[in-house]
Scaffold this motif. Sequence first.
Motif, PDB file in Angstrom:
ATOM      1  N   VAL A   1       0.817  -1.219   0.000  1.00 58.78           N
ATOM      2  CA  VAL A   1       0.000   0.000   0.000  1.00 58.78           C
ATOM      3  C   VAL A   1       0.848   1.265   0.000  1.00 58.78           C
ATOM      4  O   VAL A   1       0.337   2.353  -0.287  1.00 58.78           O
ATOM      5  CB  VAL A   1      -0.962   0.025   1.203  1.00 58.78           C
ATOM      6  CG1 VAL A   1      -1.929  -1.150   1.134  1.00 58.78           C
ATOM      7  CG2 VAL A   1      -0.209   0.025   2.531  1.00 58.78           C
ATOM      8  N   ALA A   2       2.131   1.150   0.355  1.00 57.92           N
ATOM      9  CA  ALA A   2       3.004   2.321   0.397  1.00 57.92           C
ATOM     10  C   ALA A   2       4.443   1.894   0.109  1.00 57.92           C
ATOM     11  O   ALA A   2       4.852   0.790   0.470  1.00 57.92           O
ATOM     12  CB  ALA A   2       2.921   3.008   1.758  1.00 57.92           C
ATOM     13  N   VAL A   3       5.185   2.779  -0.517  1.00 54.69           N
ATOM     14  CA  VAL A   3       6.595   2.527  -0.804  1.00 54.69           C
ATOM     15  C   VAL A   3       7.392   3.763  -0.427  1.00 54.69           C
ATOM     16  O   VAL A   3       6.860   4.879  -0.361  1.00 54.69           O
ATOM     17  CB  VAL A   3       6.841   2.177  -2.291  1.00 54.69           C
ATOM     18  CG1 VAL A   3       6.092   0.920  -2.689  1.00 54.69           C
ATOM     19  CG2 VAL A   3       6.459   3.348  -3.204  1.00 54.69           C
ATOM     20  N   HIS A   4       8.685   3.564  -0.206  1.00 48.45           N
ATOM     21  CA  HIS A   4       9.607   4.667   0.054  1.00 48.45           C
ATOM     22  C   HIS A   4      10.602   4.745  -1.089  1.00 48.45           C
ATOM     23  O   HIS A   4      11.452   3.862  -1.241  1.00 48.45           O
ATOM     24  CB  HIS A   4      10.346   4.458   1.375  1.00 48.45           C
ATOM     25  CG  HIS A   4       9.454   4.378   2.566  1.00 48.45           C
ATOM     26  ND1 HIS A   4       9.928   4.051   3.822  1.00 48.45           N
ATOM     27  CD2 HIS A   4       8.116   4.578   2.702  1.00 48.45           C
ATOM     28  CE1 HIS A   4       8.919   4.056   4.681  1.00 48.45           C
ATOM     29  NE2 HIS A   4       7.813   4.366   4.008  1.00 48.45           N
TER      30      HIS A   4
ATOM     31  N   PRO B   1      -6.334   3.182   9.980  1.00 46.34           N
ATOM     32  CA  PRO B   1      -6.675   3.338   8.564  1.00 46.34           C
ATOM     33  C   PRO B   1      -6.945   1.976   7.934  1.00 46.34           C
ATOM     34  O   PRO B   1      -6.257   0.989   8.238  1.00 46.34           O
ATOM     35  CB  PRO B   1      -5.420   3.982   7.969  1.00 46.34           C
ATOM     36  CG  PRO B   1      -4.705   4.591   9.124  1.00 46.34           C
ATOM     37  CD  PRO B   1      -4.997   3.718  10.299  1.00 46.34           C
ATOM     38  N   ALA B   2      -7.917   1.920   7.058  1.00 49.36           N
ATOM     39  CA  ALA B   2      -8.276   0.653   6.403  1.00 49.36           C
ATOM     40  C   ALA B   2      -7.324   0.411   5.241  1.00 49.36           C
ATOM     41  O   ALA B   2      -7.667   0.611   4.067  1.00 49.36           O
ATOM     42  CB  ALA B   2      -9.725   0.681   5.933  1.00 49.36           C
ATOM     43  N   SER B   3      -6.120  -0.021   5.567  1.00 45.99           N
ATOM     44  CA  SER B   3      -5.097  -0.332   4.564  1.00 45.99           C
ATOM     45  C   SER B   3      -4.766  -1.807   4.715  1.00 45.99           C
ATOM     46  O   SER B   3      -4.117  -2.206   5.686  1.00 45.99           O
ATOM     47  CB  SER B   3      -3.859   0.536   4.787  1.00 45.99           C
ATOM     48  OG  SER B   3      -4.178   1.904   4.620  1.00 45.99           O
TER      49      SER B   3
ATOM     50  N   ARG C   1      -6.486   2.971   2.801  1.00 47.11           N
ATOM     51  CA  ARG C   1      -7.360   4.008   3.358  1.00 47.11           C
ATOM     52  C   ARG C   1      -8.730   4.007   2.671  1.00 47.11           C
ATOM     53  O   ARG C   1      -9.306   5.064   2.393  1.00 47.11           O
ATOM     54  CB  ARG C   1      -6.694   5.377   3.271  1.00 47.11           C
ATOM     55  CG  ARG C   1      -5.334   5.428   3.975  1.00 47.11           C
ATOM     56  CD  ARG C   1      -4.749   6.827   3.973  1.00 47.11           C
ATOM     57  NE  ARG C   1      -3.367   6.818   4.425  1.00 47.11           N
ATOM     58  CZ  ARG C   1      -2.964   6.803   5.701  1.00 47.11           C
ATOM     59  NH1 ARG C   1      -3.872   6.800   6.654  1.00 47.11           N
ATOM     60  NH2 ARG C   1      -1.684   6.810   6.006  1.00 47.11           N
ATOM     61  N   GLY C   2      -9.201   2.799   2.385  1.00 49.53           N
ATOM     62  CA  GLY C   2     -10.520   2.635   1.799  1.00 49.53           C
ATOM     63  C   GLY C   2     -10.558   2.689   0.288  1.00 49.53           C
ATOM     64  O   GLY C   2     -11.624   2.463  -0.307  1.00 49.53           O
ATOM     65  N   HIS C   3      -9.448   2.958  -0.380  1.00 49.30           N
ATOM     66  CA  HIS C   3      -9.416   3.064  -1.840  1.00 49.30           C
ATOM     67  C   HIS C   3      -8.809   1.802  -2.448  1.00 49.30           C
ATOM     68  O   HIS C   3      -7.815   1.277  -1.950  1.00 49.30           O
ATOM     69  CB  HIS C   3      -8.613   4.289  -2.280  1.00 49.30           C
ATOM     70  CG  HIS C   3      -9.181   5.582  -1.798  1.00 49.30           C
ATOM     71  ND1 HIS C   3     -10.329   6.148  -2.326  1.00 49.30           N
ATOM     72  CD2 HIS C   3      -8.767   6.423  -0.810  1.00 49.30           C
ATOM     73  CE1 HIS C   3     -10.598   7.280  -1.705  1.00 49.30           C
ATOM     74  NE2 HIS C   3      -9.663   7.465  -0.774  1.00 49.30           N
ATOM     75  N   VAL C   4      -9.396   1.337  -3.534  1.00 43.42           N
ATOM     76  CA  VAL C   4      -8.931   0.128  -4.205  1.00 43.42           C
ATOM     77  C   VAL C   4      -7.654   0.420  -4.984  1.00 43.42           C
ATOM     78  O   VAL C   4      -7.620   1.295  -5.845  1.00 43.42           O
ATOM     79  CB  VAL C   4     -10.002  -0.419  -5.162  1.00 43.42           C
ATOM     80  CG1 VAL C   4      -9.500  -1.683  -5.843  1.00 43.42           C
ATOM     81  CG2 VAL C   4     -11.306  -0.688  -4.430  1.00 43.42           C
TER      82      VAL C   4
END
Length: 546
Positions: free
Chosen positions: A212-215, A479-481, A531-534
């Motif tokens: 869901v996230a990268v650096h 957060p919904a991740s 965060r709720g987004h597909v």
Amino acid sequence: MTTELLLGGVVYSPAAPDATAIAVTDGVVVWVGSDDVGRALHPDAHVVDLDGRFVAPGFVDSHVHLTSTGLALAGLTLNDATDRADCLRRVAAFAADTAEGELIWGLGWDDSSWTGSVPDDGRFPTTSEIDAIVGTLPVYLARIDEHSAVASTALRRLVPDLDDAVGYHPEEPLVAEAHHLVRGAARQLVTAAQRTRAQRRALDHAAAHGVVAVHENGGPDISGLDDFLALGALDHPVEVRRYWGQAVQSADHARELLAISHADALAGDLFIDGAIGSHTAWLTEPYHDDPGHTGISYLDYETIRDHIRACTEIGVQAGFHVIGDAATASVVAAFDELASDLGTPALARCAHRIEHAEMVSVDQAGVLARCGVVASMQPLFDAEWGGPGDLYEQRLGAARTAGLNNFAGHAREGLILAFSSDAPVTPIDPWSTIRAAVHHHQPRNAISARGAFAAATRGGWRAAGVNNGLTGTLVPGAPASYAVWEIDDLVVAGSHAGVQRWSTDPRSRVPALPDIAPGAHLPRCVRTIHRGHVLFDDGVVNGDIA
């Protein structure tokens, strides 16, 4: 408000270790528990049938290079080349379909693993060998660690006075300054449209693997400022935190550079040294296979210390690329000095980082932990190069290899761990990363599956300076991740026999994880939500995200 209720699965949550359901309202987890209770509490919710699937917090990859990852996903990759001759054949096949003047950007050759029918097949390709295949095409072929590269004459000629640069050789792979210059010239041949496609391709690939996230780890010698700024302007639902690797001398200098680069922090791949495979990691003792060489130091002690000080004064993360033990000793000494000068609370508030941390001793890990430093590490490095006779042993010998990537030792000292891929060096594949951390070539350096999972989820958020106790978990208020996975088996396993006995006892209430034993089928991602987004959905889950 819109509530979605996911039922009939297995939810990985410390709030309810045996949860089968989770409710999400407007991008926030509001409840976890059992199916029946979920239906009673949320009668008007949109229901999604998990059909036995596994729901877990989304992964964070704390060290990536998105443009080069995207180029590798669609371009010339040499990871599977078996020897020099095979590597050259692959380059020739790719060049046959390349238009005149178009750049060939190749990645992944690893001569440490090559064998062949003749001795020359175990060595790197030369400039002349590449030129004989590609003619006037500009060709950049990065070694697997991206700290050296073979370059064609056509590309080399784009760099004036290249032969005066440190690390230059007319035939052998370029290292140090010469490599950085040629890489910069190659970057200039990548068009803005190609760059955008590569970045999107890399982020789409990450989302399809539950990330869901990268650096992003950028810098003047890696991606260039134009690439870094373009990534900041890219509209993509995977969250990207951007680190710019350039040293500063003062707080004012740090503020100026942040304003220009729009970076989230002045950390990441700020090189203190290079890589073990390219003989550029900075060592205290010579390389086992190159007794006259101890690697390269890019930053002196004062520069390291001043950079940390400047960033600490303005409350922003500092960080460095650190691999060799001499590089480690230098950065640890700087943190130790600043702890006495500024105090550990001031350092810890910034969550400073070191990338890779492969040769950190137990005592050094303790110093870094006291300063609140986060170690962003890559377990797949050990999986690729940590076995008997593999690259680490070739370069360093068996004695030094035994202490590399000591996840367990770092964790015992309280050093915060965040796991990552360093893509394209190793793949964005979080479950393989977890497997590698649990099944380390040196068992005493391994950590439990739960510890590895935490480093790949919550650890990634902590590496970004987010430590609110919620982000990276599935508990009410978080957060919904999350990602939804097809799995075979769930197991509970500890890092040693005593923990194993307690963890598998039902009274322990330890949530289970997918089986990541060697040979087991790793989970397959079917949906990723941030965060709720597909971010990714392959359409097999019975229900639509509202």
